[in-house]
Design an enzyme around this catalytic site. Structure first.
Site, PDB file in Angstrom:
ATOM      1  N   GLU A  20     -13.798  87.022  46.820  1.00 20.85           N
ATOM      2  CA  GLU A  20     -14.726  85.902  46.639  1.00 20.85           C
ATOM      3  C   GLU A  20     -14.078  84.745  45.895  1.00 20.85           C
ATOM      4  O   GLU A  20     -14.292  83.586  46.228  1.00 20.85           O
ATOM      5  CB  GLU A  20     -15.997  86.363  45.909  1.00 20.85           C
ATOM      6  CG  GLU A  20     -16.867  87.328  46.704  1.00 20.85           C
ATOM      7  CD  GLU A  20     -17.405  86.730  48.004  1.00 20.85           C
ATOM      8  OE1 GLU A  20     -17.343  85.497  48.174  1.00 20.85           O
ATOM      9  OE2 GLU A  20     -17.873  87.509  48.857  1.00 20.85           O
ATOM     10  N   TYR A  74     -22.895  81.103  43.425  1.00 24.55           N
ATOM     11  CA  TYR A  74     -22.589  81.716  44.716  1.00 24.55           C
ATOM     12  C   TYR A  74     -21.902  83.068  44.550  1.00 24.55           C
ATOM     13  O   TYR A  74     -22.344  84.087  45.100  1.00 24.55           O
ATOM     14  CB  TYR A  74     -21.698  80.808  45.598  1.00 24.55           C
ATOM     15  CG  TYR A  74     -21.050  81.641  46.659  1.00 24.55           C
ATOM     16  CD1 TYR A  74     -21.816  82.127  47.724  1.00 24.55           C
ATOM     17  CD2 TYR A  74     -19.724  82.071  46.552  1.00 24.55           C
ATOM     18  CE1 TYR A  74     -21.272  82.990  48.663  1.00 24.55           C
ATOM     19  CE2 TYR A  74     -19.172  82.922  47.483  1.00 24.55           C
ATOM     20  CZ  TYR A  74     -19.953  83.381  48.536  1.00 24.55           C
ATOM     21  OH  TYR A  74     -19.427  84.251  49.447  1.00 24.55           O
ATOM     22  N   ASP A  95     -23.441  79.547  49.784  1.00 25.12           N
ATOM     23  CA  ASP A  95     -22.191  78.803  49.853  1.00 25.12           C
ATOM     24  C   ASP A  95     -22.379  77.655  50.844  1.00 25.12           C
ATOM     25  O   ASP A  95     -23.483  77.416  51.322  1.00 25.12           O
ATOM     26  CB  ASP A  95     -21.053  79.723  50.283  1.00 25.12           C
ATOM     27  CG  ASP A  95     -21.204  80.136  51.732  1.00 25.12           C
ATOM     28  OD1 ASP A  95     -22.349  80.152  52.221  1.00 25.12           O
ATOM     29  OD2 ASP A  95     -20.194  80.428  52.378  1.00 25.12           O
TER      30      ASP A  95
END
Length: 344
Positions: free
Chosen positions: A41, A124, A142
């Site tokens: 991520e 996010y 996102d």
DNA sequence: AAGACGTGGAG
DNA sequence: TCTCCAAGTCT
């Protein structure tokens, strides 16, 4: 059951079904290890999969878990991150690893609100990790998700506004499956990147087509509504490569600002560059030029050797052999110019 | 809250 | 060649 509840349930199952059949096959989807997911991520923030994949593999190989990462030096992490950009991410995973080991017993917190406290983890990433790894039912918003949802709900207010983001979050929440929230979120992101693209969305392939409000009016391309347009500023930077025998003189940049903590040749201010030309310390006929685009800036980079034995006064200069350079973190344009122009 | 922070691929 | 921008966060 009300009609709207039935519809929401159908969207949920459509999304999960679509994800099972059409979701992208990505290496970090074969694990539930929060460490591996976290790394993916962070690496994928504002970064394309093609570009980030190698870095993810490298990091997992070098540092397979939080503990090994926490034992690394910041310079090692930066060197492994070299070329990927947004280097605060690398400095933050270094900080985060230490916090996780010292305050969280090397375990990742399971809620997005707790994950949010860790450096480099924003709304996010917190939602992505908590939903994928720990089943928290929360929308991970996102860029892809914002686009998909803004079209699905035909959000007429600009995407930059906090109220718009909050509205999207609230509208998206019921669409997240209680059973597999991570799959719901990843379905939305995959739809955004493969179908609901910024230009020419492929609506007939979209599992949300019949529920998409903007699509019903054929105005899906008008979303998301954006306020600002990007204005590019131009700046110039001047570099001289110092060589003393077999050693190269380099400067470590400050932690904050562009290329924080990375190494570059000596950077001259325009006045000193002109002065050096006057004093014949640089060869004007041998200046290499490179254009480099940043998010909001165009950089014009000039490189050359320093001529002569008297180097500019600078206490920050450190000297490295060619072998040493491999362990140093350089910005991409510096790597490019130094290798392509065969300075080393 | 607006601006800073990278890079390389696509059109 | 040029413009846009991709799985955002921090200050």
């Amino acid at each position: 059951m009300s009609d709207s509840t039935i519809m929401i349930n159908k969207i949920q199952t459509d999304l999960i079904k679509w994800f099972d059949n059409h979701g992208r096959s990505l290496p970090w989807r074969r694990t539930k290890d929060p460490y591996a997911i976290w790394l993916s991520e962070i690496i994928l923030q504002q970064t394309r999969i093609d570009q980030g994949l190698k870095y993810w593999e490298n990091f997992l190989r070098e540092f397979p878990d939080v503990k090994s990462l926490s034992m690394a030096k910041e310079s090692e992490i930066l060197a492994l991150w070299s070329g990927l950009g947004y280097y605060s991410r690398a400095r933050n995973i270094y900080k985060a690893a230490h916090i996780l080991v010292s305050k969280y017993e090397s375990q990742f917190p399971k809620t997005s609100s707790e994950l949010l406290k860790i450096p480099g983890i924003g709304p996010y990433t917190a939602a992505a990790i908590s939903s994928i790894c720990f089943g928290e039912v929360t929308p991970a918003l996102d860029g892809n998700a914002f686009r998909v949802y803004s079209r699905l709900f035909a959000m007429s207010s600009p995407i930059e506004k906090r109220s718009t983001i909050k509205d999207i979050w609230t509208l998206a929440l019921p669409l997240i499956s209680n059973k597999s929230p991570g799959d719901s979120n990843q379905a939305i992101m995959d739809i955004g990147s493969t179908i609901c693209k910024p230009k020419n969305p492929n609506c007939p392939e979209c599992p949300l087509e019949e529920n998409c409000i903007s699509r019903r009016s054929g105005i899906q391309h008008e979303f998301p509504v954006k306020l600002k347009s990007i204005k590019i500023k131009e700046i110039e930077k001047f570099y001289v490569l110092l060589k003393r025998g077999e050693k190269y003189g380099l400067i470590r940049r400050p932690k904050s600002g562009i290329w924080g903590g990375l190494w570059t040749p000596l950077e001259l201010i325009p006045e000193d560059w002109e002065l050096a030309k006057t004093n014949k310390n640089i060869d004007e006929s041998n200046i290499k030029y490179l254009k480099h685009l940043l998010s909001h800036r165009k950089m014009n980079l000039y490189f050359t050797y320093w001529i002569g034995d008297t180097f500019p006064e600078n206490k920050e200069i450190q000297w490295f052999s060619e072998q040493d350079l491999k362990r140093l973190a350089f910005p991409a344009p510096i790597i490019k110019i130094l290798s392509e122009k065969s300075y080393f």
